[in-house]
Design a protein around this motif. Structure first.
Motif, PDB file in Angstrom:
ATOM      1  N   MET A   1    -144.015  33.246  29.837  1.00  0.00           N
ATOM      2  CA  MET A   1    -142.831  33.019  29.027  1.00  0.00           C
ATOM      3  C   MET A   1    -143.059  31.764  28.197  1.00  0.00           C
ATOM      4  SD  MET A   1    -139.061  32.871  30.557  1.00  0.00           S
ATOM      5  CE  MET A   1    -137.712  33.416  29.656  1.00  0.00           C
ATOM      6  N   SER A   2    -142.760  31.853  26.918  1.00  0.00           N
ATOM      7  CA  SER A   2    -142.980  30.701  26.053  1.00  0.00           C
ATOM      8  C   SER A   2    -141.759  29.786  26.054  1.00  0.00           C
ATOM      9  CB  SER A   2    -143.301  31.157  24.643  1.00  0.00           C
ATOM     10  OG  SER A   2    -142.212  31.866  24.116  1.00  0.00           O
ATOM     11  N   SER A   3    -141.968  28.580  25.576  1.00  0.00           N
ATOM     12  CA  SER A   3    -140.859  27.623  25.526  1.00  0.00           C
ATOM     13  C   SER A   3    -140.064  27.824  24.244  1.00  0.00           C
ATOM     14  CB  SER A   3    -141.403  26.200  25.599  1.00  0.00           C
ATOM     15  OG  SER A   3    -142.241  25.961  24.486  1.00  0.00           O
ATOM     16  N   ILE A   4    -138.884  27.242  24.225  1.00  0.00           N
ATOM     17  CA  ILE A   4    -138.000  27.333  23.066  1.00  0.00           C
ATOM     18  C   ILE A   4    -138.463  26.307  22.033  1.00  0.00           C
ATOM     19  CG2 ILE A   4    -135.630  27.007  22.262  1.00  0.00           C
ATOM     20  CD1 ILE A   4    -134.695  27.805  25.049  1.00  0.00           C
ATOM     21  N   PRO A   5    -138.613  26.698  20.777  1.00  0.00           N
ATOM     22  CA  PRO A   5    -138.991  25.722  19.742  1.00  0.00           C
ATOM     23  C   PRO A   5    -137.974  24.578  19.688  1.00  0.00           C
ATOM     24  CG  PRO A   5    -139.065  27.972  18.882  1.00  0.00           C
ATOM     25  CD  PRO A   5    -138.439  28.041  20.244  1.00  0.00           C
ATOM     26  N   LEU A   6    -138.454  23.384  19.403  1.00  0.00           N
ATOM     27  CA  LEU A   6    -137.609  22.188  19.421  1.00  0.00           C
ATOM     28  C   LEU A   6    -136.353  22.311  18.561  1.00  0.00           C
ATOM     29  CD1 LEU A   6    -137.134  19.376  20.501  1.00  0.00           C
ATOM     30  CD2 LEU A   6    -138.588  18.493  18.668  1.00  0.00           C
TER      31      LEU A   6
ATOM     32  N   ALA B   1    -133.954  24.447  20.448  1.00  0.00           N
ATOM     33  CA  ALA B   1    -133.501  23.742  21.653  1.00  0.00           C
ATOM     34  C   ALA B   1    -132.451  22.697  21.305  1.00  0.00           C
ATOM     35  CB  ALA B   1    -134.690  23.097  22.355  1.00  0.00           C
TER      36      ALA B   1
ATOM     37  N   ASP C   1    -128.718  22.602  22.658  1.00  0.00           N
ATOM     38  CA  ASP C   1    -128.148  21.397  23.285  1.00  0.00           C
ATOM     39  C   ASP C   1    -126.777  21.080  22.703  1.00  0.00           C
ATOM     40  OD1 ASP C   1    -130.337  20.991  24.920  1.00  0.00           O
ATOM     41  OD2 ASP C   1    -131.263  19.480  23.622  1.00  0.00           O
TER      42      ASP C   1
ATOM     43  N   TYR D   1    -126.502  25.775  30.403  1.00  0.00           N
ATOM     44  CA  TYR D   1    -127.575  26.430  29.657  1.00  0.00           C
ATOM     45  C   TYR D   1    -127.698  27.892  30.085  1.00  0.00           C
ATOM     46  CZ  TYR D   1    -129.235  22.043  27.708  1.00  0.00           C
ATOM     47  OH  TYR D   1    -129.319  20.869  27.014  1.00  0.00           O
ATOM     48  N   ASP D   2    -127.578  28.122  31.387  1.00  0.00           N
ATOM     49  CA  ASP D   2    -127.687  29.498  31.892  1.00  0.00           C
ATOM     50  C   ASP D   2    -126.636  30.410  31.277  1.00  0.00           C
ATOM     51  OD1 ASP D   2    -129.849  28.815  33.457  1.00  0.00           O
ATOM     52  OD2 ASP D   2    -128.711  28.679  35.330  1.00  0.00           O
TER      53      ASP D   2
END
Length: 69
Positions: free
Chosen positions: A1-6, A9, A13, A23-24
């Motif tokens: 699974m890849s991370s969320i691009p900044l 994100a 936030d 967040y969930d």
């Protein structure tokens, strides 16, 4: 699974903070909306295909009728 691009994100936030949700919850809602949209797109595509198929059948009927003249 890849991370969320900044940039995404950071937007997440801000929304999570503004709505005071976890967040969930935000991610679950986003996934739910995306899945619903994809299901609608699939249904639309299937309906369009069925419509096209019925037009082909109708076209064949017209051709058969014309050939019978």
């Amino acid at each position: 699974m890849s991370s969320i691009p900044l940039p995404l994100a950071e937007r997440l936030d801000a929304i999570v903070e503004q709505l005071e949700i976890s967040y969930d919850e935000a991610i679950a809602e986003a996934i739910s909306v995306w899945v619903d949209r994809e299901e609608e797109r699939r249904l639309f595509a299937l309906r369009a295909l069925a419509s096209t198929n019925s037009m082909l059948v109708e076209g064949n009927r017209v051709k058969d009728w014309a050939d019978s003249l």
